[in-house]
Write an enzyme that holds these catalytic residues in place. Structure first.
Site, mmCIF file in Angstrom:
data_model
loop_
_atom_site.group_PDB
_atom_site.id
_atom_site.type_symbol
_atom_site.label_atom_id
_atom_site.label_comp_id
_atom_site.label_asym_id
_atom_site.label_seq_id
_atom_site.Cartn_x
_atom_site.Cartn_y
_atom_site.Cartn_z
ATOM 1 N N HIS A 123 0.951 -1.227 0.105
ATOM 2 C CA HIS A 123 0.087 0.121 0.177
ATOM 3 C C HIS A 123 0.776 1.296 0.132
ATOM 4 O O HIS A 123 0.406 2.324 -0.335
ATOM 5 C CB HIS A 123 -1.037 -0.008 1.380
ATOM 6 C CG HIS A 123 -0.428 0.197 2.386
ATOM 7 N ND1 HIS A 123 0.287 -0.898 3.225
ATOM 8 C CD2 HIS A 123 0.021 1.358 2.994
ATOM 9 C CE1 HIS A 123 0.862 -0.205 4.561
ATOM 10 N NE2 HIS A 123 0.638 0.973 4.346
ATOM 11 N N HIS A 188 1.891 9.201 12.491
ATOM 12 C CA HIS A 188 0.975 8.252 12.859
ATOM 13 C C HIS A 188 1.566 7.286 13.574
ATOM 14 O O HIS A 188 2.847 6.799 13.574
ATOM 15 C CB HIS A 188 0.123 7.846 11.684
ATOM 16 C CG HIS A 188 1.141 6.996 10.703
ATOM 17 N ND1 HIS A 188 2.146 7.639 9.713
ATOM 18 C CD2 HIS A 188 1.247 5.623 10.210
ATOM 19 C CE1 HIS A 188 2.720 6.684 9.064
ATOM 20 N NE2 HIS A 188 2.264 5.708 9.235
#
Length: 277
Positions: A123, A188
């Site tokens: 991804h 994150h």
């Protein structure tokens, strides 16, 4: 000789594809619109190949075999590595001639990357290309940076890699137009109790320092404070490579929004380099 016609960066996170409804419609639409704008801007530079700087999320490599830098050297790349990623499986077109050139120039310049002809891209590479409408449109050379498991390459080394990369591109005779897309971050945290927490202050200061273009301040901040922004923030190394490649050209932040339900500070930017300025 090839021209470096564009340098771009964007966050990546699989939840943008897998859980689009986790965020408010206005946020989702804004992010998707900005990815389309990024794709259009990159396409407008008319690159023959895009060098995609990302990282491998322990799909091709693992803790017993984890290179600091790996250049993809294939004519095509299967994707995605994750069976659960909500995107059709398809091959990304490669440019093995440019890969071989970058590898050879890296060794001559004192860099020691790994290379692979068998990467299955995940991804990190695929999500930005899909959302930008580019995954079936451009040939790529993936450069995967270890942003996952220590020992990690230093922030300074990643900036050096970017500077080298622009030189290697400009010495290539196999095509005329090459662009760079760096993907990753910004703040994150993955699979920890902090998952979903975003350090917006870190993100905005990192982005401000990219705009300021003071390498000493940028590297000091990135090195000393990345741990405050989550384990996924280590992917700012990919942005630093793009920054080094841009070689002082103007940085423009095009979008930033902290989206806790997508677990990530979502940013998109470009450096005004090449004849696309």
């Amino acid at each position: 000789m090839a021209d470096l016609v564009g340098v771009f960066a964007a966050s990546h996170t699989p939840v943008m594809l897998n859980f689009p409804d986790a965020v408010e419609e206005a946020d989702r639409s804004a992010v998707y619109d900005e990815f389309r704008k990024l794709g259009a801007a990159l396409a407008a530079t008319k690159p023959q190949t895009v060098i995609v700087i990302s990282d491998d999320h322990l799909h091709n490599f693992f803790l017993d075999n984890l290179p600091a830098f790996c250049i993809g050297a294939a004519d095509s790349y299967a994707s995605p590595a994750e069976h659960w990623l909500a995107v059709d499986r398809h091959a990304l077109r490669g440019d093995s001639a440019l890969s071989a050139h970058v590898l050879g120039e890296a060794l001559e310049a004192g860099f020691d990357p790994a290379f692979s002809m068998q990467l299955t891209l995940d991804h990190g590479v695929l999500t930005p290309l899909v959302l930008a409408g580019l995954s079936r449109q451009v040939a790529i050379v993936p450069i995967l940076v270890n942003c996952v498991q220590p020992p990690l390459p230093t922030m300074a080394r990643c900036l050096q890699w970017g500077r080298f990369l622009s030189t290697a591109i400009r010495s290539y005779r196999g095509c005329e137009r090459v662009a760079i897309l760096a993907t990753g971050g910004i703040s994150h945290d993955v699979a920890t109790p902090r998952m979903g927490m975003i350090n917006e202050a870190f993100d905005r200061e990192f982005l401000r320092l990219l705009e300021l273009d003071d390498s000493e301040q940028l590297l000091r901040f990135a090195t000393d404070h990345v741990n405050e922004a989550g384990n996924g923030a280590e992917e700012i190394r990919n942005w630093l490579m793009a920054h080094g490649a841009a070689a002082g050209h103007r940085f423009e932040l095009q979008f930033y929004r902290p989206l806790h339900k997508w677990y990530t500070g979502i940013g998109m930017a470009r450096w005004h380099t090449g004849d696309a300025s």
